[in-house]
Write a protein that holds these residues in place. Structure first.
Motif, PDB file in Angstrom:
ATOM      1  N   HIS A  63       0.851  -1.194   0.000  1.00  0.00           N
ATOM      2  CA  HIS A  63       0.000   0.000   0.000  1.00  0.00           C
ATOM      3  C   HIS A  63       0.886   1.242   0.000  1.00  0.00           C
ATOM      4  N   PRO A  64       0.310   2.390  -0.387  1.00  0.00           N
ATOM      5  CA  PRO A  64       1.127   3.610  -0.348  1.00  0.00           C
ATOM      6  C   PRO A  64       1.569   3.878   1.092  1.00  0.00           C
ATOM      7  N   LEU A  65       2.747   4.449   1.206  1.00  0.00           N
ATOM      8  CA  LEU A  65       3.307   4.785   2.517  1.00  0.00           C
ATOM      9  C   LEU A  65       2.308   5.631   3.321  1.00  0.00           C
ATOM     10  N   LEU A  66       2.094   5.268   4.578  1.00  0.00           N
ATOM     11  CA  LEU A  66       1.162   6.036   5.410  1.00  0.00           C
ATOM     12  C   LEU A  66       1.897   6.669   6.589  1.00  0.00           C
ATOM     13  N   VAL A  67       1.613   7.924   6.819  1.00  0.00           N
ATOM     14  CA  VAL A  67       2.228   8.647   7.943  1.00  0.00           C
ATOM     15  C   VAL A  67       1.139   9.069   8.914  1.00  0.00           C
ATOM     16  N   LEU A  68       1.368   8.799  10.189  1.00  0.00           N
ATOM     17  CA  LEU A  68       0.437   9.264  11.219  1.00  0.00           C
ATOM     18  C   LEU A  68       1.092  10.444  11.933  1.00  0.00           C
ATOM     19  N   GLY A  69       0.449  11.592  11.871  1.00  0.00           N
ATOM     20  CA  GLY A  69       0.975  12.792  12.510  1.00  0.00           C
ATOM     21  C   GLY A  69       0.264  13.080  13.822  1.00  0.00           C
ATOM     22  N   ILE A  70       1.020  13.584  14.780  1.00  0.00           N
ATOM     23  CA  ILE A  70       0.456  13.962  16.090  1.00  0.00           C
ATOM     24  C   ILE A  70       0.904  15.385  16.402  1.00  0.00           C
ATOM     25  N   GLU A  71      -0.041  16.222  16.787  1.00  0.00           N
ATOM     26  CA  GLU A  71       0.265  17.630  17.093  1.00  0.00           C
ATOM     27  C   GLU A  71      -0.394  18.007  18.423  1.00  0.00           C
ATOM     28  N   THR A  72       0.435  18.416  19.385  1.00  0.00           N
ATOM     29  CA  THR A  72      -0.096  18.839  20.696  1.00  0.00           C
ATOM     30  C   THR A  72       0.718  20.016  21.243  1.00  0.00           C
ATOM     31  N   SER A  73       1.147  20.919  20.368  1.00  0.00           N
ATOM     32  CA  SER A  73       2.055  21.964  20.856  1.00  0.00           C
ATOM     33  C   SER A  73       1.364  22.994  21.733  1.00  0.00           C
ATOM     34  N   CYS A  74       0.038  23.118  21.594  1.00  0.00           N
ATOM     35  CA  CYS A  74      -0.666  24.119  22.399  1.00  0.00           C
ATOM     36  C   CYS A  74      -1.956  23.520  22.967  1.00  0.00           C
ATOM     37  N   ASP A  75      -3.097  23.995  22.516  1.00  0.00           N
ATOM     38  CA  ASP A  75      -4.342  23.550  23.140  1.00  0.00           C
ATOM     39  C   ASP A  75      -5.238  22.745  22.197  1.00  0.00           C
ATOM     40  N   ASP A  76      -4.717  22.293  21.076  1.00  0.00           N
ATOM     41  CA  ASP A  76      -5.495  21.414  20.204  1.00  0.00           C
ATOM     42  C   ASP A  76      -4.846  20.027  20.201  1.00  0.00           C
ATOM     43  N   SER A  77      -5.676  19.007  20.417  1.00  0.00           N
ATOM     44  CA  SER A  77      -5.169  17.628  20.351  1.00  0.00           C
ATOM     45  C   SER A  77      -5.474  17.118  18.946  1.00  0.00           C
TER      46      SER A  77
ATOM     47  N   HIS B  94      -7.883   7.086  17.752  1.00  0.00           N
ATOM     48  CA  HIS B  94      -8.817   6.045  17.313  1.00  0.00           C
ATOM     49  C   HIS B  94      -9.692   6.559  16.161  1.00  0.00           C
ATOM     50  N   LYS B  95     -10.190   7.785  16.327  1.00  0.00           N
ATOM     51  CA  LYS B  95     -11.066   8.372  15.294  1.00  0.00           C
ATOM     52  C   LYS B  95     -10.306   8.600  13.989  1.00  0.00           C
ATOM     53  N   ALA B  96      -9.062   9.045  14.114  1.00  0.00           N
ATOM     54  CA  ALA B  96      -8.254   9.314  12.911  1.00  0.00           C
ATOM     55  C   ALA B  96      -8.036   8.024  12.114  1.00  0.00           C
ATOM     56  N   LEU B  97      -7.782   6.936  12.829  1.00  0.00           N
ATOM     57  CA  LEU B  97      -7.574   5.637  12.154  1.00  0.00           C
ATOM     58  C   LEU B  97      -8.879   5.174  11.503  1.00  0.00           C
ATOM     59  N   GLU B  98      -9.954   5.320  12.264  1.00  0.00           N
ATOM     60  CA  GLU B  98     -11.265   4.882  11.790  1.00  0.00           C
ATOM     61  C   GLU B  98     -11.665   5.658  10.521  1.00  0.00           C
ATOM     62  N   GLU B  99     -11.491   6.972  10.581  1.00  0.00           N
ATOM     63  CA  GLU B  99     -11.878   7.804   9.436  1.00  0.00           C
ATOM     64  C   GLU B  99     -11.027   7.510   8.202  1.00  0.00           C
ATOM     65  N   ALA B 100      -9.748   7.183   8.437  1.00  0.00           N
ATOM     66  CA  ALA B 100      -8.863   6.874   7.306  1.00  0.00           C
ATOM     67  C   ALA B 100      -9.089   5.444   6.806  1.00  0.00           C
TER      68      ALA B 100
ATOM     69  N   ASP C 230      -1.052  -0.589   9.805  1.00  0.00           N
ATOM     70  CA  ASP C 230      -0.826  -0.117   8.428  1.00  0.00           C
ATOM     71  C   ASP C 230       0.102   1.094   8.378  1.00  0.00           C
ATOM     72  N   ILE C 231       0.287   1.739   9.517  1.00  0.00           N
ATOM     73  CA  ILE C 231       1.088   2.975   9.546  1.00  0.00           C
ATOM     74  C   ILE C 231       2.570   2.640   9.374  1.00  0.00           C
ATOM     75  N   ASP C 232       3.250   3.438   8.532  1.00  0.00           N
ATOM     76  CA  ASP C 232       4.669   3.191   8.260  1.00  0.00           C
ATOM     77  C   ASP C 232       5.595   4.124   9.031  1.00  0.00           C
ATOM     78  N   VAL C 233       5.090   5.322   9.313  1.00  0.00           N
ATOM     79  CA  VAL C 233       5.934   6.327   9.980  1.00  0.00           C
ATOM     80  C   VAL C 233       5.080   7.123  10.961  1.00  0.00           C
ATOM     81  N   PHE C 234       5.655   7.423  12.112  1.00  0.00           N
ATOM     82  CA  PHE C 234       4.992   8.313  13.067  1.00  0.00           C
ATOM     83  C   PHE C 234       5.736   9.644  13.074  1.00  0.00           C
ATOM     84  N   ALA C 235       4.974  10.737  12.920  1.00  0.00           N
ATOM     85  CA  ALA C 235       5.565  12.078  12.955  1.00  0.00           C
ATOM     86  C   ALA C 235       4.910  12.847  14.092  1.00  0.00           C
TER      87      ALA C 235
END
Lengths: 223, 347
Positions: free
Chosen positions: B3-17, B64-70, B76-81
């Protein structure tokens, strides 16, 4: 295998256990960098025991303790449990210390009281009836508040790893475990998890640490 | 077939998860954002300790929601950012620890991402044709920075705020005027009914030969006028709108002036504007007008990619991953992480 870790107090604890066999167990005094040290231990353990493939549960210490420490332990435990799809357990430091007290010579005492140092002028404590380990609500106050409540009580046995508190309590005539025997042991997390299996599995989405401090309630009220 | 390379991104630098999943073509498969605005509103601003507690609380569900929606699983994830900085230490720590746990559990690579660089990469999610060189203005509640982007991954810092970020100035002025939190959208909305020329506020460093910004004096200037307002009822409402509009015009004038000065100095013909304040309707309008006048292409990400999101983190992580970057589990949050070397303007 069960993996247990506790980053809520200055004593970082990590244990890897299978049945009665303890593959690894460490408690290390460290003031910071719990997240870095914990990941190093996990890498080390996996290189040696390939535990990821054989994991049956993860248990984490939920505090109260350092605000950062309790959150670090909880988020790593949630992430691991979610990714590896294994049950997650969580127990407070009070329950860990009460469990630990069962292994000490406390026969004459009716009540065991774990005490946790939070910051200057604030400690947390909770009463456990002899042999019990289930947590009810805990109290927050100054060490002086604690002394006022327990000084002169011959039926109370205090468990705290903080030497400064221990010295204060012993000077006041309160019976205490030696601090070196009261360090939160990750093996107790495994024991509690095994004892309460079925009734103690935490929900990854709802498990939260015990923060203890009322600082935000005070802030909200003053606004 | 792989499958095409999949990247899961996580952002929590301020007040949005935030958690998002993108593929190697920079296509966004899911982009979940859990906002904490309602929690912090009671405090009139972001309380760092509360922000990190909320991240801990909601991140697993957002993941969980991000995986479900995708329509994929973690396997299946190849890289975590993950955003490594800049940002609030406790908030960053939650994202970094979660990313490390996932990377360790699944034996998949981890890439730490600079939040500001993520905002620059946001444009790539919707405009894959865009390529450097260009000038990037990143303007939000925590940052106001101007970069020359000579190629992807290569940045020269041309200017930055010396005190408050533009978004911070919006929050402070909104609080001062009793308008609520967050200030940006509230002032933007109120300004629509106000006269932006009624009060002439001068912005710090506006006429100086520097690409740096200064917004702290603006709040004081607004406060001085506000203190003199004694009117009530409809007249007061109208004056508040004029004050908000005048403040907004001043901020925008400064941003536009410096951004196009940077375009002039670099000789680049493309200006990319990102960050939460880039969602401001008036800023978009004025930038576009100025771009048309000067024959400079101006691009903004859509609103959802202007505010903090993890798709931009995934995009930036993917870029660095494809260039061979791999971070170990020893990465830690860096609250003061910077981007690009500072260069004095010339030309």
């Amino acid at each position: 295998m069960i993996l247990a870790f506790d980053t809520s107090t200055p004593w970082l604890g990590v244990a890897l256990v299978e049945g009665k066999e303890v593959f690894f167990r460490v408690t290390e005094y460290t003031r910071a960098s719990h997240s870095l040290l914990l990941m190093q231990y996990l890498e080390l353990l996996d290189a040696r025991f390939s535990f990821r493939e054989h994991l049956e549960g993860i248990v984490v210490g939920l505090g109260p303790g350092s605000f950062t420490g309790v959150k670090v332990g909880a988020i790593i435990a949630k992430g691991l449990a979610y990714a590896l799809q294994v049950p997650l357990g969580g127990f407070s430091t009070f329950e860990v210390l009460a469990s630990l007290a069962r292994r000490l010579d406390t026969g004459q005492f009716e009540v065991v009281v774990p005490v946790i140092f939070h910051r200057k002028g604030e400690v947390f404590w909770v009463e456990f009836q002899k042999g019990a380990t289930s947590l009810s609500s805990f109290q927050v106050g100054s060490p002086e508040d604690f002394l006022a409540q327990y000084k002169g009580r011959n039926d109370v046995f205090v468990v705290t790893p903080w030497r400064n508190l221990w010295e204060l309590f012993v000077r006041a005539g309160i019976f205490c475990a030696d601090p070196s025997q009261a360090i939160p042991d990750p093996l107790e997390l495994v024991i509690l998890f095994e004892e309460r299996k079925g009734g103690s599995t935490e929900n990854i989405f709802s498990m939260l640490p015990l923060y203890g401090s009322r600082v935000f309630e005070r802030e909200s009220a003053s606004r | 077939m792989k499958h095409p390379l999949l990247v899961l991104g996580i952002e929590t630098s301020c007040d949005d998860s935030c958690v998002a999943i993108i593929n190697e073509r920079f296509e966004v498969l899911s982009n979940i954002v859990s906002s904490q605005i309602d929690v912090h509103r009671a405090f009139g601003g972001i309380v760092p300790e509360i922000a990190s507690r909320k991240h801990l609380e909601v991140l697993p569900l957002v993941l969980h929601k991000a995986l479900e929606e995708a329509g994929v699983t973690l396997k299946d994830i190849d890289v975590f950012a993950v955003t490594q900085g800049p940002g609030l230490l406790g908030a960053l720590l939650m994202g970094v620890c979660l990313a490390k746990a996932l990377s360790f559990a699944l034996k998949k690579p981890l890439v730490g991402v600079n939040h500001i660089e993520g905002h620059i990469f946001a444009i790539r999610l919707e405009h894959p044709e865009v390529s450097p060189p260009f000038v990037a203005l990143i303007v939000s509640g925590g940052h106001t920075e101007l970069f020359a982007v000579s190629e992807w991954g290569k940045y020269t810092l041309l200017g930055r705020t010396r005190d408050d970020a533009a978004g911070e100035a919006y929050d402070k002025v909104a609080r001062l005027l009793g308008l609520g939190y967050p200030g940006g959208p509230i002032i933007d909305q109120l300004s629509k009914s106000g006269n932006g020329k009624r009060f002439a506020f001068r912005v710090g460093l506006e006429d100086e030969d520097t690409l740096d910004f200064s917004f702290s004096g603006l709040k004081t200037a607004v406060a001085r006028v506000f203190a003199q307002l004694t009117l009530e009822g409809r007249e007061r409402t109208s004056l508040l709108a004029d004050l908000a509009a005048s403040f907004q015009e001043s901020v925008i004038r400064s941003l536009v002036k410096k951004a196009f000065r940077a375009v002039e100095i670099t000789g680049y013909r493309l200006l990319v504007v990102g960050g939460g304040v880039a969602a401001n309707h008036r800023l978009r309008e004025v930038m576009q007008e100025e771009g048309d006048k000067k024959n400079v292409r101006v691009l903004f990400p859509s609103h959802k990619f202007c505010t903090d999101n993890a798709a931009m983190v995934g995009a930036c992580g993917l870029f660095h991953f494809l260039r061979g970057r791999r971070d170990g589990l020893e990465i830690d949050p860096i609250p003061q992480l910077s981007l690009g070397e500072k260069q004095a303007p010339s030309g």
